[in-house]
Write an enzyme that holds these catalytic residues in place. Structure first.
Site, PDB file in Angstrom:
ATOM      1  N   LYS B 158      -4.790  33.132 -10.680  1.00  0.00           N
ATOM      2  CA  LYS B 158      -6.212  32.788 -10.516  1.00  0.00           C
ATOM      3  C   LYS B 158      -7.021  33.106 -11.766  1.00  0.00           C
ATOM      4  CE  LYS B 158      -7.241  33.552  -5.627  1.00  0.00           C
ATOM      5  NZ  LYS B 158      -8.002  34.441  -4.733  1.00  0.00           N
ATOM      6  N   GLY B 164     -14.768  27.400  -6.661  1.00  0.00           N
ATOM      7  CA  GLY B 164     -14.621  26.027  -6.197  1.00  0.00           C
ATOM      8  C   GLY B 164     -13.198  25.509  -6.276  1.00  0.00           C
ATOM      9  N   LYS B 201      -0.694  38.254  -4.553  1.00  0.00           N
ATOM     10  CA  LYS B 201       0.351  37.780  -3.640  1.00  0.00           C
ATOM     11  C   LYS B 201      -0.187  36.534  -2.922  1.00  0.00           C
ATOM     12  CE  LYS B 201       4.066  38.303  -0.994  1.00  0.00           C
ATOM     13  NZ  LYS B 201       5.370  37.998  -1.605  1.00  0.00           N
ATOM     14  N   ILE B 203      -0.758  34.303   0.105  1.00  0.00           N
ATOM     15  CA  ILE B 203      -0.724  34.407   1.563  1.00  0.00           C
ATOM     16  C   ILE B 203      -0.316  33.030   2.088  1.00  0.00           C
ATOM     17  CG2 ILE B 203      -2.056  34.896   3.652  1.00  0.00           C
ATOM     18  CD1 ILE B 203      -1.902  37.316   1.878  1.00  0.00           C
ATOM     19  N   HIS B 208      -9.087  30.941   6.718  1.00  0.00           N
ATOM     20  CA  HIS B 208     -10.262  31.426   6.012  1.00  0.00           C
ATOM     21  C   HIS B 208     -11.264  31.851   7.087  1.00  0.00           C
ATOM     22  CE1 HIS B 208     -13.282  31.001   2.654  1.00  0.00           C
ATOM     23  NE2 HIS B 208     -13.980  31.283   3.727  1.00  0.00           N
ATOM     24  N   LYS B 237     -15.391  23.563   2.349  1.00  0.00           N
ATOM     25  CA  LYS B 237     -15.324  23.521   3.802  1.00  0.00           C
ATOM     26  C   LYS B 237     -15.832  22.192   4.378  1.00  0.00           C
ATOM     27  CE  LYS B 237     -16.171  28.416   3.482  1.00  0.00           C
ATOM     28  NZ  LYS B 237     -17.226  29.423   3.431  1.00  0.00           N
ATOM     29  N   ASN B 290     -20.232  36.340  -0.438  1.00  0.00           N
ATOM     30  CA  ASN B 290     -21.346  35.465  -0.777  1.00  0.00           C
ATOM     31  C   ASN B 290     -22.637  36.196  -0.472  1.00  0.00           C
ATOM     32  OD1 ASN B 290     -19.841  33.134  -1.585  1.00  0.00           O
ATOM     33  ND2 ASN B 290     -19.254  32.961   0.547  1.00  0.00           N
ATOM     34  N   ARG B 292     -25.769  35.572  -0.068  1.00  0.00           N
ATOM     35  CA  ARG B 292     -26.841  34.621   0.237  1.00  0.00           C
ATOM     36  C   ARG B 292     -26.641  34.095   1.647  1.00  0.00           C
ATOM     37  NH1 ARG B 292     -23.472  30.319   0.425  1.00  0.00           N
ATOM     38  NH2 ARG B 292     -21.820  30.293  -1.119  1.00  0.00           N
ATOM     39  N   VAL B 295     -24.014  28.008   4.094  1.00  0.00           N
ATOM     40  CA  VAL B 295     -24.203  26.657   4.650  1.00  0.00           C
ATOM     41  C   VAL B 295     -23.969  26.668   6.172  1.00  0.00           C
ATOM     42  CG1 VAL B 295     -23.332  24.271   4.631  1.00  0.00           C
ATOM     43  CG2 VAL B 295     -23.473  25.555   2.488  1.00  0.00           C
TER      44      VAL B 295
END
Lengths: 70, 446
Positions: B158, B164, B201, B203, B208, B237, B290, B292, B295
């Protein structure tokens, strides 16, 4: 002659080729930008660029011709 | 106190925030770009001001202009919504320098949560379980290969500054790792201006699942249950539901309590969401936070009966949390679908002009709309133009209600993902709760 067309509406973010350039199949020739997404538009065959129909920053609709190759 | 609020956002979320302002009798100010002059939220607000051209840096990201309007309109607070400036620590700092209440957490926490390696370190110290991996950037390929062997394949490579879904790759063995490493590093450098990579690792078959939390300025905090958001396209999503069809009650409570302990530990204020990956054995791992309003917050509102925007405004005003954990109920099942202006198969954006909009109406349906029946959907912003939230006493009832609502939902003039949403709602695997993050690829792509 082959016309390379826009697969979505948006603005022309980048043009990767110029007139006279040789392109090969699957090469990205133009990158469109719309709704926070960049979509590369690639050539469907080999050839030489004979005309650019758009310039960077132009707005295009789905199906508009972007580049012509021979 | 919040006596007059500016909403630094657009579309459905601006309209959503205005509704709560009206309910609380707080005068509200909308801002808009040239492309949004005729958007529904602009006429809903008490006052509206033009920011500038349609591009985001001329409008919704134009900090000076937004602060100037807030001052001119005598606002004392700013709600950033989601996206745009909502997770911009410098904007939050500028607001407080200008004497404005930023409805959200303090800027230092926003900043730390914005970097994945930093967020990992902070939440590890706050006691949240992390996916086995490195809380530091990789030095080189040799380091990557040694670390991957220690963690055990498969691993996820990563980008530290990533987001995103960009700069992320699953790697199954050393050969793959060698092939993937330099390419991903270059891509991260190009997209985020930061080539730092780390490794975790992988998953397998993850879900989620996120916990909604809320904290006041006096160290009190609660969780408002979970939302499962596993069904995604391009790592974004598409369908969210609450409660999760997968979690058992012990895990659910354990996740909620862990999240509350962590935010108390870091001194978090206002609403926030802690995202977790959950594996097949119900083990959960911190993914990101997050800082905030999310959505998909309406599904939490539908099962708890609470108004999250109101609670955000109240805690930002300095009110104590009036709720204890025991007051937070959970009733029925809610599902949200995101309506995107895009091709339902290729997911390519589809801006254009809406020629008609026919909405299904029923007591179990809630609409959040960024458009009306003659809106121009411009190419400048996110393709999400509306959300529909559907409720039922049980999950099965909510799914039945969702399918029938989607059958009555018509948007003409542009392409939308409604056919895809309908396919999901009618799919037996969705009904069975087999909602892993690869759902669309696994069940709906041939």
């Amino acid at each position: 002659m082959e016309e390379i067309k826009a697969s979505m509406a948006g603005s022309v973010w980048k043009i990767n080729v110029s007139v006279g350039a040789e392109v090969v199949e699957a090469q990205d020739v133009v990158i469109l930008e719309s709704m926070k997404m960049e979509i590369p538009i690639s050539a469907v065959g080999n050839g030489v660029v004979t005309e650019l129909k758009v310039k960077e920053g132009d707005f295009v609709n789905e199906g508009d011709v972007l580049v012509i190759i021979e | 106190m919040v006596t007059k609020l500016l909403i630094a956002n657009r579309g459905e979320i601006a309209a959503r925030i205005i509704r709560t302002c009206k309910k609380m009798n707080i005068p509200c100010v909308a801002v808009y770009s040239e492309a949004d002059q005729n958007a529904p939220y602009v006429s809903m607000a008490d006052e509206a001001y033009l920011l500038g051209g349609p591009k985001v840096n001329e409008s919704y990201l134009h900090v000076e202009k937004i602060l100037e309007i807030a001052k001119k309109a005598n606002c004392d607070s700013i709600h950033p919504g989601y996206g745009f400036l909502s997770e911009n620590a410098d904007f939050a700092r500028s607001c407080s320098r200008a004497g404005l209440t930023f409805i959200g957490p303090n800027p230092d926490i926003i900043e730390k949560m914005g970097n994945k390696v930093e967020a990992r370190k902070l939440m590890e110290a706050a006691g949240l379980p992390l996916v086995k991996g490195l809380s530091r950037p990789l030095i080189n390929l040799e380091d990557a290969s040694k670390s991957a062997a220690e963690i055990g394949y498969p691993v996820m490579l990563k980008a530290a500054a990533g987001g995103g879904g960009i700069g992320m790759q699953a790697v199954w063995n050393e050969e793959d790792l060698i092939a993937a490493f330099s390419g991903n590093q270059k891509r991260a450098e190009m997209f985020f201006g930061n080539g730092d990579m780390f490794i975790e690792k992988l998953i397998e078959k993850p879900r989620h699942i996120e916990i909604q939390v809320l904290a006041d300025q006096f160290g009190e905090a609660v969780y408002l249950w979970e939302r499962e958001c596993s069904i995604q396209r391009r790592n974004q999503k598409v369908v969210e539901e609450a409660p999760s069809p997968f979690l058992d009650e012990d895990t659910r409570i354990n996740m909620g309590q862990s999240a509350v302990r962590a935010i108390k530990e870091i001194g978090y204020q206002n609403a926030g969401t802690i995202e977790f990956l959950v594996d097949e054995q119900q083990q959960f791992y911190f993914l990101e936070m997050n800082t905030r309003l999310q959505v998909e917050h309406p599904i939490t509102e539908e099962i708890t009966g609470l108004d999250l925007v109101e609670l955000q405004i109240r805690v930002a005003s300095g009110e104590k949390l009036a709720l204890t954990q025991a007051d937070i109920k959970r009733e029925g099942h809610a599902i949200e679908v995101r309506i995107y202006a895009e091709d339902p198969v290729t997911f390519f954006p589809s801006p254009g002009t809406i020629t008609s909009l026919i909405l299904p109406e029923n007591e179990y349906i809630r609409h959040e709309l960024g458009v009306h029946g003659a809106s121009i959907v411009s190419p400048f912003y996110d393709p999400m133009i509306a959300k529909m939230i559907v409720k039922g006493d049980t999950r099965n009832e909510a799914i039945d209600n969702l399918s029938s609502a989607l059958e009555g939902y018509q948007i003409n003039g542009i392409k939308t993902n409604i056919p895809l949403l309908l396919d999901i709602s009618k799919h037996p695997a969705f009904r069975e709760g087999d909602t892993t993050t690869d759902f669309i690829d696994k069940h709906l792509k041939n």
